[in-house]
Design a protein around this motif. Structure first.
Motif, PDB file in Angstrom:
ATOM      1  N   ILE A 288       0.909  -1.214   0.011  1.00  0.00           N
ATOM      2  CA  ILE A 288      -0.036  -0.117  -0.026  1.00  0.00           C
ATOM      3  C   ILE A 288       1.012   1.272  -0.143  1.00  0.00           C
ATOM      4  O   ILE A 288       0.570   2.393  -0.857  1.00  0.00           O
ATOM      5  CB  ILE A 288      -0.937  -0.098   1.532  1.00  0.00           C
ATOM      6  N   LEU A 289       1.973   1.188   0.835  1.00  0.00           N
ATOM      7  CA  LEU A 289       2.873   2.483   0.839  1.00  0.00           C
ATOM      8  C   LEU A 289       3.457   2.631  -0.378  1.00  0.00           C
ATOM      9  O   LEU A 289       3.619   3.868  -0.952  1.00  0.00           O
ATOM     10  CB  LEU A 289       4.093   2.256   2.056  1.00  0.00           C
ATOM     11  N   ARG A 290       4.091   1.608  -1.074  1.00  0.00           N
ATOM     12  CA  ARG A 290       4.625   1.727  -2.175  1.00  0.00           C
ATOM     13  C   ARG A 290       3.677   2.130  -3.514  1.00  0.00           C
ATOM     14  O   ARG A 290       4.164   3.071  -4.421  1.00  0.00           O
ATOM     15  CB  ARG A 290       5.351   0.329  -2.817  1.00  0.00           C
ATOM     16  N   LEU A 291       2.439   1.736  -3.438  1.00  0.00           N
ATOM     17  CA  LEU A 291       1.511   2.039  -4.494  1.00  0.00           C
ATOM     18  C   LEU A 291       1.044   3.339  -4.252  1.00  0.00           C
ATOM     19  O   LEU A 291       0.895   4.356  -5.076  1.00  0.00           O
ATOM     20  CB  LEU A 291       0.326   1.205  -4.406  1.00  0.00           C
ATOM     21  N   ALA A 292       1.127   3.758  -3.087  1.00  0.00           N
ATOM     22  CA  ALA A 292       0.752   5.363  -2.740  1.00  0.00           C
ATOM     23  C   ALA A 292       1.848   6.326  -3.220  1.00  0.00           C
ATOM     24  O   ALA A 292       1.728   7.261  -3.602  1.00  0.00           O
ATOM     25  CB  ALA A 292       0.509   5.627  -1.123  1.00  0.00           C
ATOM     26  N   SER A 293       2.932   5.868  -2.847  1.00  0.00           N
ATOM     27  CA  SER A 293       4.332   6.460  -3.675  1.00  0.00           C
ATOM     28  C   SER A 293       4.421   6.595  -5.238  1.00  0.00           C
ATOM     29  O   SER A 293       4.543   7.645  -5.556  1.00  0.00           O
ATOM     30  CB  SER A 293       5.812   5.865  -2.973  1.00  0.00           C
ATOM     31  N   LEU A 294       3.980   5.541  -5.494  1.00  0.00           N
ATOM     32  CA  LEU A 294       3.948   5.449  -7.074  1.00  0.00           C
ATOM     33  C   LEU A 294       2.863   6.536  -7.537  1.00  0.00           C
ATOM     34  O   LEU A 294       3.056   7.003  -8.707  1.00  0.00           O
ATOM     35  CB  LEU A 294       3.691   3.808  -7.613  1.00  0.00           C
ATOM     36  N   LEU A 295       1.841   6.296  -6.847  1.00  0.00           N
ATOM     37  CA  LEU A 295       0.533   7.212  -7.431  1.00  0.00           C
ATOM     38  C   LEU A 295       1.077   8.673  -7.211  1.00  0.00           C
ATOM     39  O   LEU A 295       0.654   9.554  -8.119  1.00  0.00           O
ATOM     40  CB  LEU A 295      -0.565   6.733  -6.625  1.00  0.00           C
ATOM     41  N   LEU A 296       1.672   9.086  -6.168  1.00  0.00           N
ATOM     42  CA  LEU A 296       2.293  10.230  -5.939  1.00  0.00           C
ATOM     43  C   LEU A 296       3.193  10.924  -7.086  1.00  0.00           C
ATOM     44  O   LEU A 296       3.003  11.779  -7.527  1.00  0.00           O
ATOM     45  CB  LEU A 296       2.873  10.730  -4.474  1.00  0.00           C
ATOM     46  N   LEU A 297       4.204   9.743  -7.274  1.00  0.00           N
ATOM     47  CA  LEU A 297       5.106  10.112  -8.611  1.00  0.00           C
ATOM     48  C   LEU A 297       4.480  10.316  -9.786  1.00  0.00           C
ATOM     49  O   LEU A 297       4.734  11.193 -10.690  1.00  0.00           O
ATOM     50  CB  LEU A 297       6.226   9.160  -8.591  1.00  0.00           C
ATOM     51  N   LEU A 298       3.359   9.185 -10.302  1.00  0.00           N
ATOM     52  CA  LEU A 298       2.668   9.654 -11.462  1.00  0.00           C
ATOM     53  C   LEU A 298       1.912  10.651 -11.392  1.00  0.00           C
ATOM     54  O   LEU A 298       1.918  11.485 -12.509  1.00  0.00           O
ATOM     55  CB  LEU A 298       1.847   8.166 -11.446  1.00  0.00           C
ATOM     56  N   THR A 299       1.453  11.196 -10.460  1.00  0.00           N
ATOM     57  CA  THR A 299       0.611  12.660 -10.416  1.00  0.00           C
ATOM     58  C   THR A 299       1.402  13.719 -10.609  1.00  0.00           C
ATOM     59  O   THR A 299       1.176  14.563 -11.581  1.00  0.00           O
ATOM     60  CB  THR A 299       0.026  12.803  -8.945  1.00  0.00           C
ATOM     61  N   LEU A 300       2.994  13.784 -10.128  1.00  0.00           N
ATOM     62  CA  LEU A 300       4.135  14.651 -10.142  1.00  0.00           C
ATOM     63  C   LEU A 300       4.525  14.861 -11.574  1.00  0.00           C
ATOM     64  O   LEU A 300       4.353  15.819 -12.486  1.00  0.00           O
ATOM     65  CB  LEU A 300       5.028  14.591  -9.472  1.00  0.00           C
ATOM     66  N   LEU A 301       4.224  13.814 -12.426  1.00  0.00           N
ATOM     67  CA  LEU A 301       4.910  13.371 -13.525  1.00  0.00           C
ATOM     68  C   LEU A 301       3.916  14.125 -14.525  1.00  0.00           C
ATOM     69  O   LEU A 301       4.130  14.785 -15.608  1.00  0.00           O
ATOM     70  CB  LEU A 301       5.200  12.105 -14.110  1.00  0.00           C
ATOM     71  N   LEU A 302       2.527  13.833 -14.311  1.00  0.00           N
ATOM     72  CA  LEU A 302       1.761  14.369 -15.193  1.00  0.00           C
ATOM     73  C   LEU A 302       1.444  15.825 -14.882  1.00  0.00           C
ATOM     74  O   LEU A 302       1.082  16.547 -16.093  1.00  0.00           O
ATOM     75  CB  LEU A 302       0.114  13.600 -14.746  1.00  0.00           C
ATOM     76  N   ALA A 303       1.493  16.185 -13.627  1.00  0.00           N
ATOM     77  CA  ALA A 303       1.653  17.795 -13.624  1.00  0.00           C
ATOM     78  C   ALA A 303       2.451  18.314 -14.271  1.00  0.00           C
ATOM     79  O   ALA A 303       2.542  19.580 -14.911  1.00  0.00           O
ATOM     80  CB  ALA A 303       1.644  18.169 -12.147  1.00  0.00           C
ATOM     81  N   LEU A 304       3.943  17.789 -14.257  1.00  0.00           N
ATOM     82  CA  LEU A 304       4.977  18.360 -15.025  1.00  0.00           C
ATOM     83  C   LEU A 304       4.591  18.393 -16.534  1.00  0.00           C
ATOM     84  O   LEU A 304       4.975  19.391 -17.465  1.00  0.00           O
ATOM     85  CB  LEU A 304       6.280  17.898 -14.735  1.00  0.00           C
ATOM     86  N   ALA A 305       4.332  17.178 -17.109  1.00  0.00           N
ATOM     87  CA  ALA A 305       3.852  17.185 -18.494  1.00  0.00           C
ATOM     88  C   ALA A 305       2.875  18.231 -18.910  1.00  0.00           C
ATOM     89  O   ALA A 305       2.806  19.049 -20.028  1.00  0.00           O
ATOM     90  CB  ALA A 305       3.484  15.667 -18.964  1.00  0.00           C
ATOM     91  N   ALA A 306       1.731  18.473 -17.992  1.00  0.00           N
ATOM     92  CA  ALA A 306       0.757  19.377 -18.306  1.00  0.00           C
ATOM     93  C   ALA A 306       1.238  20.769 -18.127  1.00  0.00           C
ATOM     94  O   ALA A 306       0.947  21.664 -19.133  1.00  0.00           O
ATOM     95  CB  ALA A 306      -0.178  19.275 -17.282  1.00  0.00           C
ATOM     96  N   ALA A 307       2.108  20.910 -17.150  1.00  0.00           N
ATOM     97  CA  ALA A 307       2.831  22.483 -17.485  1.00  0.00           C
ATOM     98  C   ALA A 307       3.741  22.653 -18.683  1.00  0.00           C
ATOM     99  O   ALA A 307       3.579  23.721 -19.077  1.00  0.00           O
ATOM    100  CB  ALA A 307       3.752  22.415 -15.910  1.00  0.00           C
ATOM    101  N   ALA A 308       4.460  21.672 -19.085  1.00  0.00           N
ATOM    102  CA  ALA A 308       5.240  21.934 -20.383  1.00  0.00           C
ATOM    103  C   ALA A 308       4.349  22.082 -21.351  1.00  0.00           C
ATOM    104  O   ALA A 308       4.449  22.822 -22.288  1.00  0.00           O
ATOM    105  CB  ALA A 308       6.217  20.743 -20.575  1.00  0.00           C
ATOM    106  N   ARG A 309       3.316  21.243 -21.557  1.00  0.00           N
ATOM    107  CA  ARG A 309       2.153  21.430 -22.495  1.00  0.00           C
ATOM    108  C   ARG A 309       1.503  22.756 -22.657  1.00  0.00           C
ATOM    109  O   ARG A 309       1.358  23.393 -23.467  1.00  0.00           O
ATOM    110  CB  ARG A 309       1.164  20.337 -22.592  1.00  0.00           C
ATOM    111  N   GLY A 310       1.158  23.317 -21.367  1.00  0.00           N
ATOM    112  CA  GLY A 310       0.819  24.594 -21.071  1.00  0.00           C
ATOM    113  C   GLY A 310       1.600  25.714 -21.679  1.00  0.00           C
ATOM    114  O   GLY A 310       1.362  26.555 -22.288  1.00  0.00           O
ATOM    115  N   ALA A 311       2.986  25.779 -21.401  1.00  0.00           N
ATOM    116  CA  ALA A 311       3.941  26.551 -21.721  1.00  0.00           C
ATOM    117  C   ALA A 311       4.062  26.680 -23.225  1.00  0.00           C
ATOM    118  O   ALA A 311       4.180  27.624 -23.889  1.00  0.00           O
ATOM    119  CB  ALA A 311       5.293  26.206 -21.401  1.00  0.00           C
ATOM    120  N   ASP A 312       4.025  25.211 -24.007  1.00  0.00           N
ATOM    121  CA  ASP A 312       3.838  25.410 -25.051  1.00  0.00           C
ATOM    122  C   ASP A 312       2.651  25.895 -25.985  1.00  0.00           C
ATOM    123  O   ASP A 312       2.921  26.633 -26.983  1.00  0.00           O
ATOM    124  CB  ASP A 312       4.078  23.874 -25.851  1.00  0.00           C
TER     125      ASP A 312
END
Length: 161
Positions: free
Chosen positions: A27-51
């Protein structure tokens, strides 16, 4: 309990405890993985927004400015590549109005916003009768001009040591 059953009972007890620990770890690892995935998606959205913002600035510039201006050469109006951070009325090879030659300011975001809102309020008796009514469109044009000005690019990039 028969002697042969004791090792299995012990293993079963340990396995249940180990299973509980492994479930908690999972559960702890899945939560960490979910948090990491959320951060990566946010970074991708920010980059797409800048473009997207850069593309909006280019489109607004092309729509509103290119009938009289270009980034790389003087036309009816002066070259606008490098305008951000440049002293007003100083582009070599362009014939400015006397009022703009003597304006005495540097083009920055605030000055460009005022200029694009109402040129006469910035420099009276200039030769440009033009306005961009929407603040979001002005902001996109200003950002585009800033990105196409060498002075601001060199300030935003670290200098080699």
């Amino acid at each position: 309990m028969p002697p042969y059953a004791a090792p299995y009972a012990k293993i079963g007890t340990m396995s249940n405890r180990a299973l509980t620990l492994n479930f908690d770890t999972l559960i702890l690892r899945l939560a960490s993985l979910l948090l990491l995935l959320t951060l990566l998606l946010a970074l991708a959205a920010a980059a797409r927004g800048a473009d997207d913002e850069a593309e909006r600035g280019k489109q607004a510039f092309d729509k509103r400015c290119t009938s009289c201006h270009a980034l790389d050469r003087n036309k009816k109006g002066p070259r606008l590549g490098g305008v951000y951070g440049r002293q007003a009325g100083t582009e070599p090879g362009f014939k400015y109005s006397k009022a703009l030659k003597n304006a005495g300011f540097v083009w920055n975001a605030a000055q460009l916003d005022r200029w694009l809102t109402d040129t006469e309020s910035v420099v009276r008796h200039n030769n440009m009768d033009f306005a961009v009514a929407r603040a979001s469109e002005r902001a996109a044009i200003i950002q585009y001009l800033k990105e196409n000005s060498p002075q601001t690019q060199s300030q935003s990039q670290p200098k080699p040591q």
